[in-house]
Design an enzyme around this catalytic site. Structure first.
Site, mmCIF file in Angstrom:
data_model
loop_
_atom_site.group_PDB
_atom_site.id
_atom_site.type_symbol
_atom_site.label_atom_id
_atom_site.label_comp_id
_atom_site.label_asym_id
_atom_site.label_seq_id
_atom_site.Cartn_x
_atom_site.Cartn_y
_atom_site.Cartn_z
ATOM 1 N N LYS A 118 0.843 -1.196 0.000
ATOM 2 C CA LYS A 118 0.000 0.000 0.000
ATOM 3 C C LYS A 118 0.876 1.244 0.000
ATOM 4 O O LYS A 118 1.981 1.224 0.550
ATOM 5 C CB LYS A 118 -0.830 0.043 1.287
ATOM 6 C CG LYS A 118 -2.020 -0.888 1.342
ATOM 7 C CD LYS A 118 -2.745 -0.724 2.677
ATOM 8 C CE LYS A 118 -3.861 -1.725 2.841
ATOM 9 N NZ LYS A 118 -4.974 -1.523 1.926
ATOM 10 N N ARG A 168 -10.426 -11.230 2.502
ATOM 11 C CA ARG A 168 -11.356 -12.231 1.977
ATOM 12 C C ARG A 168 -10.718 -13.621 1.951
ATOM 13 O O ARG A 168 -11.420 -14.619 2.026
ATOM 14 C CB ARG A 168 -11.841 -11.812 0.579
ATOM 15 C CG ARG A 168 -10.772 -11.743 -0.464
ATOM 16 C CD ARG A 168 -11.195 -10.950 -1.699
ATOM 17 N NE ARG A 168 -11.274 -9.509 -1.432
ATOM 18 C CZ ARG A 168 -11.652 -8.604 -2.337
ATOM 19 N NH1 ARG A 168 -12.006 -8.982 -3.549
ATOM 20 N NH2 ARG A 168 -11.687 -7.322 -2.021
HETATM 21 N N1 BES Z 1 -8.114 -3.557 4.780
HETATM 22 C C1 BES Z 1 -8.351 -3.140 3.451
HETATM 23 C C2 BES Z 1 -9.673 -2.401 3.296
HETATM 24 C C3 BES Z 1 -9.769 -1.046 3.951
HETATM 25 C C4 BES Z 1 -9.509 0.095 3.233
HETATM 26 C C5 BES Z 1 -10.174 -0.941 5.258
HETATM 27 C C6 BES Z 1 -9.627 1.324 3.841
HETATM 28 C C7 BES Z 1 -10.290 0.290 5.876
HETATM 29 C C8 BES Z 1 -10.014 1.431 5.160
HETATM 30 C C9 BES Z 1 -8.391 -4.349 2.529
HETATM 31 O O1 BES Z 1 -7.615 -5.428 2.901
HETATM 32 C C10 BES Z 1 -7.868 -3.901 1.205
HETATM 33 O O2 BES Z 1 -6.724 -3.575 1.115
HETATM 34 N N2 BES Z 1 -8.727 -3.880 0.218
HETATM 35 C C11 BES Z 1 -8.381 -3.460 -1.082
HETATM 36 C C12 BES Z 1 -8.911 -4.455 -2.049
HETATM 37 C C13 BES Z 1 -8.412 -4.261 -3.450
HETATM 38 C C14 BES Z 1 -6.965 -4.650 -3.549
HETATM 39 C C15 BES Z 1 -9.264 -5.084 -4.363
HETATM 40 C C16 BES Z 1 -9.003 -2.088 -1.308
HETATM 41 O O3 BES Z 1 -10.125 -1.878 -0.867
HETATM 42 O O4 BES Z 1 -8.346 -1.240 -1.880
HETATM 43 MN MN MN Z 2 -5.592 -5.248 2.171
#
Ligand code: BES
Ligand code: MN
Ligand code: ZN
Length: 464
Positions: free
Chosen positions: A248, A322
Protein backbone atom coordinates in the site's frame (compact mmCIF):
# COMPACT_ATOMS: atom_id res chain seq x y z
CA UNK A 1 -16.07 7.07 35.34
CA UNK A 2 -18.42 5.44 37.76
CA UNK A 3 -22.17 5.45 37.07
CA UNK A 4 -24.45 5.27 40.11
CA UNK A 5 -28.21 5.10 40.47
CA UNK A 6 -30.25 7.08 43.00
CA UNK A 7 -33.94 7.90 43.46
CA UNK A 8 -33.24 11.23 45.11
CA UNK A 9 -31.09 13.22 42.71
CA UNK A 10 -33.20 16.37 43.10
CA UNK A 11 -32.07 17.08 46.64
CA UNK A 12 -28.57 15.68 46.42
CA UNK A 13 -25.68 18.06 46.91
CA UNK A 14 -23.81 17.98 43.62
CA UNK A 15 -21.34 19.87 41.46
CA UNK A 16 -23.62 19.84 38.43
CA UNK A 17 -27.27 18.88 38.10
CA UNK A 18 -28.02 17.82 34.52
CA UNK A 19 -31.61 18.27 33.38
CA UNK A 20 -33.41 18.16 30.03
CA UNK A 21 -35.80 20.37 28.13
CA UNK A 22 -38.00 19.44 25.21
CA UNK A 23 -38.38 22.15 22.60
CA UNK A 24 -40.98 24.69 23.64
CA UNK A 25 -41.62 23.04 27.01
CA UNK A 26 -40.60 23.71 30.57
CA UNK A 27 -37.95 21.80 32.52
CA UNK A 28 -38.49 19.94 35.81
CA UNK A 29 -36.57 22.63 37.68
CA UNK A 30 -37.94 26.01 38.86
CA UNK A 31 -34.63 27.82 38.82
CA UNK A 32 -33.88 26.67 35.27
CA UNK A 33 -37.34 27.67 34.09
CA UNK A 34 -37.04 31.13 35.65
CA UNK A 35 -33.56 32.02 34.35
CA UNK A 36 -32.82 29.95 31.29
CA UNK A 37 -36.26 29.48 29.75
CA UNK A 38 -38.14 32.65 30.70
CA UNK A 39 -35.36 35.25 30.90
CA UNK A 40 -32.82 33.88 28.40
CA UNK A 41 -35.28 32.15 26.06
CA UNK A 42 -33.37 28.86 25.99
CA UNK A 43 -35.28 26.84 23.40
CA UNK A 44 -34.33 23.24 24.10
CA UNK A 45 -33.31 22.46 20.51
CA UNK A 46 -31.72 19.02 20.25
CA UNK A 47 -28.19 19.04 21.64
CA UNK A 48 -28.23 22.70 22.75
CA UNK A 49 -26.80 23.30 26.21
CA UNK A 50 -27.19 26.01 28.85
CA UNK A 51 -25.09 26.28 31.98
CA UNK A 52 -26.60 28.05 34.96
CA UNK A 53 -24.73 29.06 38.14
CA UNK A 54 -27.06 28.58 41.11
CA UNK A 55 -25.12 30.89 43.49
CA UNK A 56 -26.25 29.04 46.59
CA UNK A 57 -29.94 28.90 45.59
CA UNK A 58 -29.97 25.11 45.01
CA UNK A 59 -28.26 21.97 46.31
CA UNK A 60 -26.31 21.92 43.02
CA UNK A 61 -23.50 24.38 42.29
CA UNK A 62 -24.48 24.50 38.64
CA UNK A 63 -27.38 23.33 36.49
CA UNK A 64 -26.68 22.05 32.99
CA UNK A 65 -29.73 22.07 30.74
CA UNK A 66 -29.61 19.88 27.63
CA UNK A 67 -32.02 20.48 24.76
CA UNK A 68 -33.92 17.29 23.95
CA UNK A 69 -35.53 18.55 20.73
CA UNK A 70 -39.08 17.63 19.69
CA UNK A 71 -40.80 15.38 22.21
CA UNK A 72 -42.42 13.11 19.59
CA UNK A 73 -39.07 12.57 17.88
CA UNK A 74 -37.22 11.43 20.99
CA UNK A 75 -36.01 7.82 21.07
CA UNK A 76 -33.36 5.52 22.53
CA UNK A 77 -30.64 6.65 20.11
CA UNK A 78 -31.34 10.30 20.88
CA UNK A 79 -30.92 9.40 24.55
CA UNK A 80 -27.47 7.96 23.80
CA UNK A 81 -26.49 11.17 22.00
CA UNK A 82 -27.85 13.37 24.79
CA UNK A 83 -26.04 11.45 27.52
CA UNK A 84 -22.82 11.63 25.50
CA UNK A 85 -23.33 15.35 24.91
CA UNK A 86 -23.84 15.94 28.63
CA UNK A 87 -20.71 14.01 29.62
CA UNK A 88 -18.64 15.88 26.99
CA UNK A 89 -19.93 19.18 28.37
CA UNK A 90 -19.06 18.09 31.92
CA UNK A 91 -15.54 17.28 30.76
CA UNK A 92 -15.27 20.71 29.13
CA UNK A 93 -16.14 22.53 32.35
CA UNK A 94 -13.84 20.18 34.31
CA UNK A 95 -16.65 18.89 36.49
CA UNK A 96 -15.67 15.80 38.45
CA UNK A 97 -19.13 14.75 39.57
CA UNK A 98 -22.74 15.26 38.45
CA UNK A 99 -26.33 14.12 39.00
CA UNK A 100 -28.72 13.52 36.10
CA UNK A 101 -32.38 14.37 36.64
CA UNK A 102 -33.99 13.71 33.26
CA UNK A 103 -37.55 12.40 33.34
CA UNK A 104 -37.11 10.74 29.89
CA UNK A 105 -34.33 8.58 31.22
CA UNK A 106 -36.88 6.29 32.84
CA UNK A 107 -37.47 4.53 29.50
CA UNK A 108 -33.92 4.73 28.24
CA UNK A 109 -31.53 3.83 31.06
CA UNK A 110 -29.52 1.43 28.91
CA UNK A 111 -29.11 3.93 26.05
CA UNK A 112 -28.11 6.70 28.44
CA UNK A 113 -25.48 4.51 30.07
CA UNK A 114 -24.04 3.54 26.69
CA UNK A 115 -23.90 7.22 25.67
CA UNK A 116 -22.03 8.11 28.85
CA UNK A 117 -19.52 5.32 28.21
CA UNK A 118 -18.96 6.42 24.61
CA UNK A 119 -18.27 10.01 25.69
CA UNK A 120 -16.06 8.97 28.61
CA UNK A 121 -13.80 7.04 26.24
CA UNK A 122 -10.30 8.27 25.43
CA UNK A 123 -7.29 6.32 24.22
CA UNK A 124 -4.75 8.11 26.40
CA UNK A 125 -2.78 5.12 27.65
CA UNK A 126 0.38 6.33 25.90
CA UNK A 127 -0.02 10.02 26.77
CA UNK A 128 1.71 11.60 29.74
CA UNK A 129 -1.10 14.11 30.08
CA UNK A 130 -4.37 12.21 30.45
CA UNK A 131 -7.74 13.27 29.03
CA UNK A 132 -10.10 15.25 31.27
CA UNK A 133 -12.58 12.85 32.77
CA UNK A 134 -15.63 12.97 35.00
CA UNK A 135 -15.12 10.71 38.04
CA UNK A 136 -18.69 9.92 38.91
CA UNK A 137 -22.23 10.49 37.64
CA UNK A 138 -25.50 9.54 39.30
CA UNK A 139 -28.59 8.80 37.25
CA UNK A 140 -32.02 9.46 38.73
CA UNK A 141 -35.34 8.13 37.28
CA UNK A 142 -33.74 5.00 35.98
CA UNK A 143 -33.82 1.27 36.62
CA UNK A 144 -30.70 -0.38 37.97
CA UNK A 145 -31.12 -3.34 35.55
CA UNK A 146 -31.10 -1.06 32.51
CA UNK A 147 -27.99 0.72 33.73
CA UNK A 148 -26.30 -2.62 34.46
CA UNK A 149 -27.02 -3.85 30.92
CA UNK A 150 -25.79 -0.55 29.51
CA UNK A 151 -22.57 -0.99 31.46
CA UNK A 152 -21.98 -4.42 29.93
CA UNK A 153 -22.49 -2.95 26.45
CA UNK A 154 -20.31 0.05 27.31
CA UNK A 155 -17.48 -2.10 28.66
CA UNK A 156 -17.61 -4.32 25.57
CA UNK A 157 -17.37 -1.30 23.26
CA UNK A 158 -14.47 0.07 25.29
CA UNK A 159 -12.63 -3.24 25.01
CA UNK A 160 -13.17 -3.28 21.25
CA UNK A 161 -12.11 0.36 20.82
CA UNK A 162 -8.98 -0.12 22.94
CA UNK A 163 -7.90 -3.18 20.96
CA UNK A 164 -8.44 -1.56 17.57
CA UNK A 165 -6.68 1.63 18.67
CA UNK A 166 -3.64 -0.25 19.96
CA UNK A 167 -0.57 -0.26 17.72
CA UNK A 168 0.06 -3.44 15.74
CA UNK A 169 3.18 -4.00 17.82
CA UNK A 170 0.89 -4.60 20.83
CA UNK A 171 -2.22 -6.15 19.30
CA UNK A 172 -0.52 -9.09 17.58
CA UNK A 173 -2.27 -12.37 16.68
CA UNK A 174 -0.63 -13.90 19.76
CA UNK A 175 -1.98 -11.09 21.96
CA UNK A 176 -5.52 -11.49 20.56
CA UNK A 177 -5.32 -15.20 21.32
CA UNK A 178 -4.20 -14.47 24.89
CA UNK A 179 -7.04 -12.04 25.39
CA UNK A 180 -9.55 -14.54 23.97
CA UNK A 181 -8.30 -17.15 26.43
CA UNK A 182 -8.63 -14.78 29.35
CA UNK A 183 -12.34 -14.01 28.82
CA UNK A 184 -14.32 -15.46 31.70
CA UNK A 185 -17.23 -17.76 30.92
CA UNK A 186 -15.94 -18.47 27.40
CA UNK A 187 -14.19 -21.64 26.23
CA UNK A 188 -11.36 -20.82 23.86
CA UNK A 189 -9.31 -23.00 21.55
CA UNK A 190 -6.31 -21.50 19.74
CA UNK A 191 -4.82 -23.21 16.69
CA UNK A 192 -1.18 -22.56 15.71
CA UNK A 193 0.43 -22.60 12.25
CA UNK A 194 0.86 -26.41 12.18
CA UNK A 195 -2.78 -26.98 13.00
CA UNK A 196 -3.93 -24.33 10.53
CA UNK A 197 -1.94 -26.22 7.91
CA UNK A 198 -3.45 -29.52 9.01
CA UNK A 199 -6.94 -28.03 8.69
CA UNK A 200 -5.98 -27.16 5.09
CA UNK A 201 -6.68 -23.46 5.43
CA UNK A 202 -4.41 -22.67 2.48
CA UNK A 203 -5.80 -19.19 1.78
CA UNK A 204 -5.46 -17.90 5.34
CA UNK A 205 -2.06 -19.52 5.75
CA UNK A 206 -0.74 -17.84 2.58
CA UNK A 207 -1.68 -14.38 3.85
CA UNK A 208 0.21 -14.95 7.11
CA UNK A 209 3.45 -16.10 5.47
CA UNK A 210 5.23 -12.76 5.01
CA UNK A 211 5.05 -11.86 8.67
CA UNK A 212 7.34 -12.72 11.57
CA UNK A 213 4.21 -12.82 13.75
CA UNK A 214 2.76 -16.33 13.75
CA UNK A 215 -0.93 -16.70 12.78
CA UNK A 216 -3.44 -17.75 15.43
CA UNK A 217 -6.82 -19.22 14.59
CA UNK A 218 -9.05 -18.41 17.55
CA UNK A 219 -12.25 -20.31 18.33
CA UNK A 220 -14.25 -19.00 21.31
CA UNK A 221 -17.45 -20.62 22.45
CA UNK A 222 -20.25 -19.33 24.64
CA UNK A 223 -23.00 -21.75 25.64
CA UNK A 224 -26.08 -20.29 27.30
CA UNK A 225 -28.70 -22.28 29.19
CA UNK A 226 -31.21 -24.06 26.90
CA UNK A 227 -29.70 -22.60 23.71
CA UNK A 228 -32.47 -21.85 21.22
CA UNK A 229 -30.14 -21.15 18.34
CA UNK A 230 -26.54 -21.60 17.27
CA UNK A 231 -24.68 -18.74 15.63
CA UNK A 232 -21.08 -18.25 14.50
CA UNK A 233 -19.64 -14.74 14.39
CA UNK A 234 -16.38 -14.14 12.54
CA UNK A 235 -14.18 -11.06 12.75
CA UNK A 236 -11.53 -10.12 10.21
CA UNK A 237 -8.31 -10.21 12.21
CA UNK A 238 -5.58 -8.56 10.16
CA UNK A 239 -3.41 -7.18 12.95
CA UNK A 240 -1.63 -5.16 10.31
CA UNK A 241 -2.36 -4.85 6.61
CA UNK A 242 0.62 -3.45 4.72
CA UNK A 243 -0.88 -4.74 1.47
CA UNK A 244 1.80 -7.43 1.26
CA UNK A 245 3.87 -7.63 -1.96
CA UNK A 246 1.25 -5.32 -3.51
CA UNK A 247 2.37 -2.81 -0.93
CA UNK A 248 0.00 0.00 0.00
CA UNK A 249 1.08 3.63 -0.38
CA UNK A 250 2.17 5.19 2.94
CA UNK A 251 -0.99 7.24 3.41
CA UNK A 252 -3.27 4.19 3.05
CA UNK A 253 -1.13 2.11 5.39
CA UNK A 254 -1.19 4.65 8.19
CA UNK A 255 -4.32 3.34 9.92
CA UNK A 256 -4.03 -0.31 8.94
CA UNK A 257 -3.58 -1.38 12.55
CA UNK A 258 -7.38 -1.05 12.54
CA UNK A 259 -7.71 -3.97 10.11
CA UNK A 260 -8.54 -6.20 13.07
CA UNK A 261 -11.57 -4.11 14.06
CA UNK A 262 -13.85 -7.03 13.16
CA UNK A 263 -11.84 -9.30 15.45
CA UNK A 264 -11.84 -6.67 18.20
CA UNK A 265 -15.63 -6.47 17.84
CA UNK A 266 -15.96 -10.24 18.25
CA UNK A 267 -13.75 -10.18 21.37
CA UNK A 268 -15.90 -7.39 22.86
CA UNK A 269 -19.10 -9.26 22.05
CA UNK A 270 -17.87 -12.57 23.50
CA UNK A 271 -16.74 -10.87 26.71
CA UNK A 272 -20.22 -9.36 27.14
CA UNK A 273 -22.15 -12.54 26.30
CA UNK A 274 -20.84 -14.34 29.35
CA UNK A 275 -22.27 -11.53 31.49
CA UNK A 276 -25.60 -11.12 29.65
CA UNK A 277 -26.25 -14.89 29.61
CA UNK A 278 -28.63 -15.10 26.64
CA UNK A 279 -30.14 -18.51 25.76
CA UNK A 280 -28.03 -19.14 22.70
CA UNK A 281 -24.83 -20.83 21.57
CA UNK A 282 -22.29 -18.49 20.00
CA UNK A 283 -19.02 -19.38 18.32
CA UNK A 284 -16.61 -16.45 17.97
CA UNK A 285 -13.99 -17.01 15.28
CA UNK A 286 -10.89 -15.04 14.33
CA UNK A 287 -8.29 -16.00 11.73
CA UNK A 288 -5.65 -13.62 13.07
CA UNK A 289 -2.48 -12.73 11.15
CA UNK A 290 -0.53 -9.90 9.56
CA UNK A 291 -0.25 -9.13 5.85
CA UNK A 292 3.41 -8.27 5.22
CA UNK A 293 5.88 -8.35 2.34
CA UNK A 294 9.00 -10.44 2.97
CA UNK A 295 10.98 -13.36 1.67
CA UNK A 296 8.28 -15.84 2.61
CA UNK A 297 5.37 -13.66 1.54
CA UNK A 298 2.69 -14.96 -0.82
CA UNK A 299 2.85 -13.43 -4.27
CA UNK A 300 0.62 -12.25 -7.07
CA UNK A 301 0.04 -15.23 -9.37
CA UNK A 302 0.20 -17.79 -6.56
CA UNK A 303 -2.62 -20.33 -6.51
CA UNK A 304 -4.08 -21.09 -3.09
CA UNK A 305 -6.41 -23.85 -1.99
CA UNK A 306 -9.03 -22.97 0.61
CA UNK A 307 -10.43 -25.37 3.21
CA UNK A 308 -13.39 -26.32 1.00
CA UNK A 309 -11.04 -27.32 -1.85
CA UNK A 310 -11.69 -24.30 -4.07
CA UNK A 311 -8.61 -22.75 -5.69
CA UNK A 312 -7.84 -19.04 -5.81
CA UNK A 313 -5.41 -17.19 -8.06
CA UNK A 314 -3.82 -14.30 -6.18
CA UNK A 315 -4.54 -11.24 -8.30
CA UNK A 316 -3.61 -8.77 -5.56
CA UNK A 317 -2.05 -9.56 -2.21
CA UNK A 318 -3.82 -6.54 -0.70
CA UNK A 319 -7.18 -8.33 -1.05
CA UNK A 320 -6.10 -10.50 1.88
CA UNK A 321 -9.09 -10.16 4.19
CA UNK A 322 -11.36 -12.23 1.98
CA UNK A 323 -8.68 -14.96 1.86
CA UNK A 324 -8.54 -15.24 5.65
CA UNK A 325 -12.33 -15.06 5.86
CA UNK A 326 -12.75 -17.73 3.17
CA UNK A 327 -11.17 -20.36 5.42
CA UNK A 328 -12.89 -19.04 8.54
CA UNK A 329 -16.26 -19.25 6.74
CA UNK A 330 -15.56 -22.86 5.68
CA UNK A 331 -14.70 -23.67 9.30
CA UNK A 332 -17.86 -21.95 10.59
CA UNK A 333 -20.08 -23.82 8.12
CA UNK A 334 -18.80 -27.12 9.52
CA UNK A 335 -19.90 -26.25 13.07
CA UNK A 336 -23.55 -27.05 12.45
CA UNK A 337 -24.73 -23.53 13.28
CA UNK A 338 -27.98 -21.94 12.05
CA UNK A 339 -26.43 -18.63 11.10
CA UNK A 340 -23.01 -17.20 10.30
CA UNK A 341 -22.18 -13.49 10.50
CA UNK A 342 -18.84 -12.06 9.48
CA UNK A 343 -17.73 -8.51 10.23
CA UNK A 344 -14.73 -7.08 8.43
CA UNK A 345 -12.86 -3.93 7.43
CA UNK A 346 -12.93 -5.47 3.98
CA UNK A 347 -13.01 -2.98 1.13
CA UNK A 348 -12.07 0.61 0.45
CA UNK A 349 -14.93 0.42 -2.07
CA UNK A 350 -17.47 0.11 0.74
CA UNK A 351 -16.00 3.24 2.29
CA UNK A 352 -16.28 5.04 -1.06
CA UNK A 353 -19.93 3.98 -1.32
CA UNK A 354 -21.17 4.64 2.21
CA UNK A 355 -18.52 6.87 3.79
CA UNK A 356 -17.95 6.69 7.51
CA UNK A 357 -21.68 6.87 8.20
CA UNK A 358 -23.01 3.41 7.36
CA UNK A 359 -21.65 -0.13 7.25
CA UNK A 360 -22.43 -2.30 4.22
CA UNK A 361 -24.35 -5.52 4.72
CA UNK A 362 -24.77 -8.41 2.28
CA UNK A 363 -25.91 -11.99 2.59
CA UNK A 364 -27.86 -14.98 1.34
CA UNK A 365 -30.99 -14.60 3.44
CA UNK A 366 -33.26 -11.57 3.06
CA UNK A 367 -35.00 -12.11 6.39
CA UNK A 368 -31.75 -12.33 8.32
CA UNK A 369 -30.40 -9.18 6.63
CA UNK A 370 -33.63 -7.33 7.39
CA UNK A 371 -33.44 -8.37 11.06
CA UNK A 372 -29.81 -7.23 11.29
CA UNK A 373 -30.55 -3.89 9.64
CA UNK A 374 -33.49 -3.39 12.01
CA UNK A 375 -31.41 -4.31 15.05
CA UNK A 376 -28.64 -1.94 13.93
CA UNK A 377 -31.15 0.89 13.68
CA UNK A 378 -32.43 0.21 17.18
CA UNK A 379 -28.86 -0.03 18.48
CA UNK A 380 -27.73 3.36 17.20
CA UNK A 381 -25.80 1.95 14.23
CA UNK A 382 -26.48 2.13 10.49
CA UNK A 383 -26.29 -0.88 8.16
CA UNK A 384 -27.10 -0.46 4.47
CA UNK A 385 -27.64 -3.40 2.15
CA UNK A 386 -25.46 -3.83 -0.91
CA UNK A 387 -26.31 -6.42 -3.59
CA UNK A 388 -24.76 -9.83 -4.18
CA UNK A 389 -25.78 -10.30 -7.81
CA UNK A 390 -24.02 -13.31 -9.38
CA UNK A 391 -22.79 -11.00 -12.16
CA UNK A 392 -20.20 -9.62 -9.73
CA UNK A 393 -18.41 -12.99 -9.94
CA UNK A 394 -17.61 -12.44 -13.62
CA UNK A 395 -14.75 -10.04 -12.81
CA UNK A 396 -13.22 -12.72 -10.57
CA UNK A 397 -12.90 -15.29 -13.40
CA UNK A 398 -9.47 -16.91 -13.56
CA UNK A 399 -7.86 -18.82 -16.44
CA UNK A 400 -5.82 -20.99 -14.13
CA UNK A 401 -7.86 -21.40 -10.91
CA UNK A 402 -11.49 -21.50 -9.76
CA UNK A 403 -11.44 -17.75 -9.16
CA UNK A 404 -9.21 -14.73 -8.59
CA UNK A 405 -9.25 -12.78 -5.35
CA UNK A 406 -9.88 -9.43 -7.06
CA UNK A 407 -11.14 -8.11 -10.35
CA UNK A 408 -12.54 -4.78 -11.39
CA UNK A 409 -12.34 -1.85 -8.98
CA UNK A 410 -15.97 -1.10 -9.70
CA UNK A 411 -18.49 -2.59 -7.30
CA UNK A 412 -15.63 -3.71 -5.09
CA UNK A 413 -17.68 -4.26 -1.93
CA UNK A 414 -20.14 -6.54 -3.73
CA UNK A 415 -17.35 -8.35 -5.58
CA UNK A 416 -15.75 -9.13 -2.21
CA UNK A 417 -19.17 -10.28 -1.00
CA UNK A 418 -19.75 -12.77 -3.82
CA UNK A 419 -16.18 -14.00 -3.35
CA UNK A 420 -16.95 -14.79 0.31
CA UNK A 421 -20.19 -16.49 -0.70
CA UNK A 422 -18.12 -19.14 -2.53
CA UNK A 423 -17.05 -20.37 0.90
CA UNK A 424 -20.49 -20.47 2.51
CA UNK A 425 -22.60 -23.58 2.30
CA UNK A 426 -25.77 -24.76 3.97
CA UNK A 427 -26.23 -21.86 6.40
CA UNK A 428 -27.83 -18.46 6.55
CA UNK A 429 -25.03 -15.93 6.22
CA UNK A 430 -24.55 -12.19 6.48
CA UNK A 431 -21.41 -10.18 5.79
CA UNK A 432 -20.89 -6.74 7.33
CA UNK A 433 -18.28 -4.45 5.75
CA UNK A 434 -17.07 -1.92 8.34
CA UNK A 435 -14.13 -0.49 6.36
CA UNK A 436 -15.62 3.01 6.60
CA UNK A 437 -17.23 2.89 10.02
CA UNK A 438 -14.71 1.12 12.25
CA UNK A 439 -12.14 3.86 12.50
CA UNK A 440 -12.63 7.62 12.22
CA UNK A 441 -9.92 10.02 11.08
CA UNK A 442 -11.83 12.88 12.70
CA UNK A 443 -14.56 13.07 15.38
CA UNK A 444 -18.12 12.23 14.32
CA UNK A 445 -21.16 12.83 16.53
CA UNK A 446 -20.53 11.26 19.95
CA UNK A 447 -17.30 9.57 18.78
CA UNK A 448 -13.77 10.92 19.04
CA UNK A 449 -11.33 10.00 16.27
CA UNK A 450 -10.02 6.43 16.19
CA UNK A 451 -11.92 3.23 16.76
CA UNK A 452 -15.72 3.36 17.15
CA UNK A 453 -16.42 -0.18 18.33
CA UNK A 454 -18.94 -0.50 15.50
CA UNK A 455 -20.86 -3.77 15.45
CA UNK A 456 -20.69 -4.47 19.17
CA UNK A 457 -24.09 -2.99 20.04
CA UNK A 458 -25.85 -4.48 17.03
CA UNK A 459 -24.40 -7.97 17.40
CA UNK A 460 -25.09 -8.06 21.14
CA UNK A 461 -28.70 -6.95 20.70
CA UNK A 462 -29.12 -9.35 17.78
CA UNK A 463 -27.79 -12.31 19.74
CA UNK A 464 -29.85 -11.37 22.79
N1 BES B 1 -8.11 -3.56 4.78
C1 BES B 1 -8.35 -3.14 3.45
C2 BES B 1 -9.67 -2.40 3.30
C3 BES B 1 -9.77 -1.05 3.95
C4 BES B 1 -9.51 0.09 3.23
C5 BES B 1 -10.17 -0.94 5.26
C6 BES B 1 -9.63 1.32 3.84
C7 BES B 1 -10.29 0.29 5.88
C8 BES B 1 -10.01 1.43 5.16
C9 BES B 1 -8.39 -4.35 2.53
O1 BES B 1 -7.61 -5.43 2.90
C10 BES B 1 -7.87 -3.90 1.20
O2 BES B 1 -6.72 -3.58 1.12
N2 BES B 1 -8.73 -3.88 0.22
C11 BES B 1 -8.38 -3.46 -1.08
C12 BES B 1 -8.91 -4.45 -2.05
C13 BES B 1 -8.41 -4.26 -3.45
C14 BES B 1 -6.96 -4.65 -3.55
C15 BES B 1 -9.26 -5.08 -4.36
C16 BES B 1 -9.00 -2.09 -1.31
O3 BES B 1 -10.12 -1.88 -0.87
O4 BES B 1 -8.35 -1.24 -1.88
MN1 MN C 1 -5.59 -5.25 2.17
ZN1 ZN D 1 -7.16 -5.59 4.90
Amino acid sequence: MEIKVSNDVKNQKTEVLVIGQFEGEKTNNELADKYAVEKDHFEGKFGQTYLLQTLGNAPADKILIIGLGQKDEFDANKMTEIAAKAVKKLQQIHAKQACFDLDVMFDYGKSATIGAYIADYAFDKYKTEKATRVDEITFGNVSQEQVDEGKIFGEAMKMTRDLANEPAAYATPTKLAEIAKSIEGIKTEVYDRDEIERMEMGAYLAVSKGSAQPPKFIHMKYTGKNPKKKVAIIGKGLCFDSGGMDLKPASSMLTMRDDMSGAACILGVMSALAKLEPEIEVHGLIAACENMPGQNAYKPGDILKAKNGKTIEVDNTDAEGRLTLADALCYACELGVDEVIDIATLTGACMVALGTVASGIMGNDEDMIARLIHTAKESGEKFWELPLYPEYMSSLKSDIADMKNTGSRNGGASAAGVFLQEFVSGVKWAHIDIAGTAFLEKPQKEFISGSTGVGVRTLLNYLK
